[in-house]
Motif scaffolding. Structure first.
Motif, short mmCIF file in Angstrom:
data_model
loop_
_atom_site.label_atom_id
_atom_site.label_comp_id
_atom_site.label_asym_id
_atom_site.label_seq_id
_atom_site.Cartn_x
_atom_site.Cartn_y
_atom_site.Cartn_z
N ASP A 204 1.06 -1.39 -0.48
CA ASP A 204 -0.03 0.27 -0.31
C ASP A 204 0.85 1.45 0.07
N ILE A 205 2.18 1.67 0.31
CA ILE A 205 2.71 2.12 0.80
C ILE A 205 3.53 3.04 -0.51
N SER A 206 4.41 1.21 -1.01
CA SER A 206 5.28 1.37 -2.01
C SER A 206 4.65 1.96 -3.60
N SER A 207 3.51 0.81 -3.91
CA SER A 207 3.21 0.95 -5.11
C SER A 207 2.02 2.34 -5.07
N THR A 208 2.54 3.41 -4.31
CA THR A 208 1.86 4.23 -4.21
C THR A 208 3.34 5.87 -3.89
N ALA A 209 4.59 5.30 -4.01
CA ALA A 209 5.33 6.00 -3.22
C ALA A 209 6.40 5.77 -4.75
N SER A 210 7.92 6.35 -4.48
CA SER A 210 9.00 5.93 -5.64
C SER A 210 9.43 4.35 -5.74
N GLY A 211 8.88 3.55 -5.02
CA GLY A 211 9.43 2.53 -5.54
C GLY A 211 8.52 1.70 -6.17
N GLN A 212 6.84 2.22 -6.47
CA GLN A 212 6.02 2.00 -7.70
C GLN A 212 7.08 1.57 -8.87
N SER A 213 6.67 0.63 -9.56
CA SER A 213 6.88 -0.22 -10.72
C SER A 213 6.05 -1.47 -11.06
N TRP A 214 5.55 -1.46 -12.64
CA TRP A 214 5.25 -2.44 -13.12
C TRP A 214 4.68 -4.27 -12.36
N SER A 215 6.25 -4.45 -12.19
CA SER A 215 6.05 -5.57 -11.12
C SER A 215 5.96 -5.89 -9.87
N MET A 216 5.99 -4.38 -9.20
CA MET A 216 4.86 -4.55 -7.98
C MET A 216 3.30 -4.24 -8.23
N THR A 217 3.04 -3.66 -9.17
CA THR A 217 1.39 -3.22 -9.38
C THR A 217 0.82 -4.08 -10.41
N THR A 218 1.47 -4.66 -10.86
CA THR A 218 0.75 -5.84 -11.96
C THR A 218 1.27 -7.46 -11.85
N TYR A 219 2.18 -7.27 -11.09
CA TYR A 219 2.90 -8.40 -10.94
C TYR A 219 3.64 -9.17 -9.63
N CYS A 220 2.48 -8.58 -8.76
CA CYS A 220 3.83 -9.01 -7.88
C CYS A 220 4.00 -10.15 -7.08
N PRO A 221 5.20 -10.07 -6.45
CA PRO A 221 5.95 -11.73 -6.18
C PRO A 221 5.37 -12.21 -5.17
N VAL A 222 4.88 -11.33 -3.68
CA VAL A 222 4.12 -12.34 -3.16
C VAL A 222 2.56 -12.10 -2.85
N PRO A 223 2.01 -13.06 -2.62
CA PRO A 223 0.35 -13.80 -2.48
C PRO A 223 0.07 -12.36 -1.71
N GLY A 224 -1.48 -12.31 -2.29
CA GLY A 224 -2.28 -10.97 -1.93
C GLY A 224 -2.92 -9.73 -2.60
N PRO A 225 -1.16 -8.93 -2.28
CA PRO A 225 -2.13 -7.54 -3.25
C PRO A 225 -2.35 -7.50 -4.03
N VAL A 226 -1.95 -8.18 -5.10
CA VAL A 226 -2.66 -8.74 -6.51
C VAL A 226 -3.03 -9.54 -6.83
N PRO A 227 -4.48 -9.87 -6.69
CA PRO A 227 -4.87 -11.64 -6.87
C PRO A 227 -4.76 -12.17 -8.17
N THR A 228 -4.00 -11.38 -9.32
CA THR A 228 -4.27 -11.84 -10.08
C THR A 228 -2.75 -12.33 -10.49
N SER A 229 -1.41 -11.72 -9.76
CA SER A 229 -0.49 -12.34 -9.89
C SER A 229 -0.13 -13.51 -9.81
N PRO A 230 0.66 -14.46 -10.74
CA PRO A 230 1.50 -15.92 -10.30
C PRO A 230 1.63 -16.28 -9.30
N ALA A 231 1.80 -15.70 -8.10
CA ALA A 231 2.30 -15.82 -6.64
C ALA A 231 0.94 -16.59 -6.16
N ASN A 232 0.23 -15.90 -6.28
CA ASN A 232 -1.60 -16.32 -5.94
C ASN A 232 -1.27 -17.65 -6.79
N ARG A 233 -1.25 -18.26 -7.38
CA ARG A 233 -1.45 -19.25 -8.07
C ARG A 233 0.05 -20.24 -7.97
#
Ligand code: NAD
Length: 296
Positions: A204-233
């Motif tokens: 919640d903090i980094s995705s709206t701060a300067s650490g934001q990237s596609w790798s975080m907001t679309t493809y987040c590598p941990v389960p949870g924050p982005v339900p469609t990311s592969p981390a959730n499967r």
């Protein structure tokens, strides 16, 4: 409607060729794998038993092959596309290959009177099936204009990146950056956890701060924050680590030939190699977080 020869009917080429068939074109396909040809025929395509048979009478040829050496063989070998196609044929190579091979083959095609583009894609097998690929194209303005109506059938974003080889240059630079940003994102989530910071809070903090990237907001590598990311499967691909490794290896070659210092790209290549050696090759590339988590 055009007569199109399609060489390489694998995971990507198969559904791309299907979409040309669905759009009403006559598509003759050739692949070394009989199974791939049979699948294409069941989707309405016409089987060819050689490169020459696939392109007889064709005004357009599309190739989707594994690597640069296959592209060189298929275009410049005996009975290769450059010699067997009618002069003036439009050639579109969508394989992901090295810039140098792309430029060499396009120069030979041009010299033989053809029009050719390098047009690598992003979007994976899902994008290939849905006809929503991004095409990064290198070649002349007339070649791009001729290819655009066909690329529009197979893709959604069709970008002219400049002269011959520039499509491959765009692809290799983008994917090197993607690997670096993914590894950085994984490192940040791992350290946040070990510092006692909840993954969702950090997101919640980094995705709206300067650490934001596609790798975080679309493809987040941990389960949870982005339900469609592969981390959730359990990191099923998506985009397999082996494919990312291939692209980083191409980036290494491009860095050497262009005399560019790319220490982060080089390190990303090493880390993906380690991940593959541990059995991660067919895991999504964001699964590298598991490898990093196990390192000291
Ligand atoms: P694939 O291995 O599934 O398909 C390649 C096909 O080419 C195979 O069916 C193979 O039999 C055929 N082939 C090889 N040599 C041939 C020859 N001489 N004549 C005829 N057919 C020949 O690979 P893919 O996943 O479809 O990838 C194709 C290209 O697209 C690669 O360059 C890859 O890096 C790139 N790409 C793949 C993805 C992806 O998600 N799979 C995404 C973007 C780009």
């Amino acid at each position: 409607m055009a007569s199109i020869g399609f060489i390489g009917l694998g995971n990507m080429g198969g559904p791309m060729a299907d979409n040309l068939v669905k759009a009403g074109h006559e598509v003759r396909g050739f692949d070394l794998s009989a199974d791939s040809v049979a699948r294409f025929v069941s989707a309405g395509g016409v089987a060819a038993d050689s490169i020459k048979a696939a392109v007889a009478g064709a005004s357009v040829v599309v190739t989707m092959l594994p690597a640069g050496k296959h592209v060189r063989d298929v275009y410049t070998g005996d009975d290769g596309l450059i010699s067997v196609c009618e002069p003036g044929t439009l050639m579109i190579d969508s394989s992901t290959i090295d810039v140098e091979t792309a430029r060499d083959v396009i120069a030979l095609a041009d010299a033989a009177g053809h029009q050719m583009l390098d047009a690598p894609v992003s979007g994976g097998t899902t994008g290939a099936a849905a006809g929503t690929l991004t095409f990064m194209c290198g070649g002349s303005d007339p070649a791009f204009a001729s290819a655009k109506p066909f690329l529009d059938i197979m893709g959604k974003n069709i970008v002219h990146a400049g002269g011959p080889g520039n499509g491959q240059a765009a692809k290799v630079c983008n994917n090197m950056l993607l690997a670096i940003s993914m590894i950085g994102t994984c490192e940040a989530f791992l350290m946040a956890e070990r510092l006692g910071l909840d993954a969702q809070r950090f997101f919640d903090i980094s995705s709206t701060a300067s650490g934001q990237s596609w790798s975080m907001t679309t493809y987040c590598p941990v389960p949870g924050p982005v339900p469609t990311s592969p981390a959730n499967r359990d990191y099923q691909p998506g985009f397999a680590a082996a494919m990312m490794f291939k692209d980083l290896d191409l980036a290494k070659g491009a860095a050497e030939s262009s005399k560019t210092f790319t220490p982060m790209g080089a390190r990303a290549l090493e880390l993906y190699k380690e991940f593959m050696d541990e059995g991660g090759a067919n895991t999504d590339f964001s699964g590298i977080i598991k490898h990093l988590a196990g390192r000291k």
